[in-house]
Motif scaffolding. Structure first.
Motif, short mmCIF file in Angstrom:
data_model
loop_
_atom_site.label_atom_id
_atom_site.label_comp_id
_atom_site.label_asym_id
_atom_site.label_seq_id
_atom_site.Cartn_x
_atom_site.Cartn_y
_atom_site.Cartn_z
N LEU A 4 2.49 -2.95 -3.32
CA LEU A 4 2.93 -3.19 -4.69
C LEU A 4 1.83 -2.91 -5.70
O LEU A 4 2.05 -2.22 -6.69
CB LEU A 4 3.41 -4.63 -4.85
N HIS A 5 0.65 -3.50 -5.46
CA HIS A 5 -0.46 -3.29 -6.40
C HIS A 5 -1.79 -3.62 -5.74
O HIS A 5 -1.84 -4.25 -4.70
CB HIS A 5 -0.29 -4.13 -7.68
N PHE A 43 -0.85 -5.12 -15.94
CA PHE A 43 -0.50 -4.17 -14.89
C PHE A 43 -0.44 -2.77 -15.49
O PHE A 43 0.24 -2.55 -16.50
CB PHE A 43 0.84 -4.54 -14.25
N GLU A 49 6.79 -0.19 -11.85
CA GLU A 49 6.43 -0.93 -10.64
C GLU A 49 7.50 -0.88 -9.56
O GLU A 49 7.17 -0.99 -8.38
CB GLU A 49 6.15 -2.39 -11.00
N THR A 53 3.07 2.21 -6.83
CA THR A 53 2.00 1.24 -6.67
C THR A 53 1.20 1.24 -7.96
O THR A 53 0.95 2.28 -8.55
CB THR A 53 1.09 1.65 -5.49
N VAL A 54 0.80 0.05 -8.42
CA VAL A 54 0.10 -0.09 -9.69
C VAL A 54 -1.20 -0.87 -9.49
O VAL A 54 -1.49 -1.34 -8.39
CB VAL A 54 1.00 -0.76 -10.76
N GLU A 56 -3.38 -4.14 -10.88
CA GLU A 56 -3.37 -5.39 -11.65
C GLU A 56 -4.79 -5.66 -12.12
O GLU A 56 -5.71 -5.77 -11.32
CB GLU A 56 -2.91 -6.55 -10.78
#
Length: 128
Positions: A4-5, A43, A49, A53-54, A56
């Motif tokens: 995800l991140h 973010f 998102e 993929t990001v 944070e």
């Protein structure tokens, strides 16, 4: 499952947002202050998102800087023209710590830049 991140702690959120959004051309996807915890989460990424993929960026209000440590490696970004990208980053005040060139023991063209907190960002040439 999917990633995800990735989270990095930043000492100055405004400088970090400027670097990631203006120098690396990411978009600020969302940002929220948590006053009772004295921190802000922002973010950033190249797409929403739900599909990407990001990164944070965590800013603890009472902390101006962090020790990066020996465990952190880098964040990798694919770029179409690594030479033009590095020139643009330098023009915008970004710090290129390794000029574009073939990686050691290989032919992939890479470069490294550094964000305002000293985190390494690897640029990888994705097209020829």
């Amino acid at each position: 499952m999917r990633i995800l991140h990735t989270m990095v702690r930043v000492g100055n959120l405004e400088k970090s947002l400027d670097f990631y959004c203006n120098v690396l051309e990411m978009k600020l996807l969302r940002q929220k202050d948590y006053p009772t915890g004295k921190f802000t989460l922002a973010f950033v990424g190249y797409g929403e998102e739900a599909d990407n993929t990001v990164i944070e960026l965590t800013h603890n209000w009472d902390t101006d800087s962090y020790d990066i440590g020996t465990g952190y490696g880098h964040i990798a970004l694919g770029v179409d023209d690594i030479y033009a990208t590095c020139d643009r980053i330098k023009l915008l005040g970004g710090k290129v710590t390794r000029e574009p060139g073939a990686m050691k023991h290989g032919t992939t063209v890479i470069a490294f830049v550094e964000d305002p907190d000293g985190y390494k960002i690897e640029l990888i040439q994705t097209t020829l």
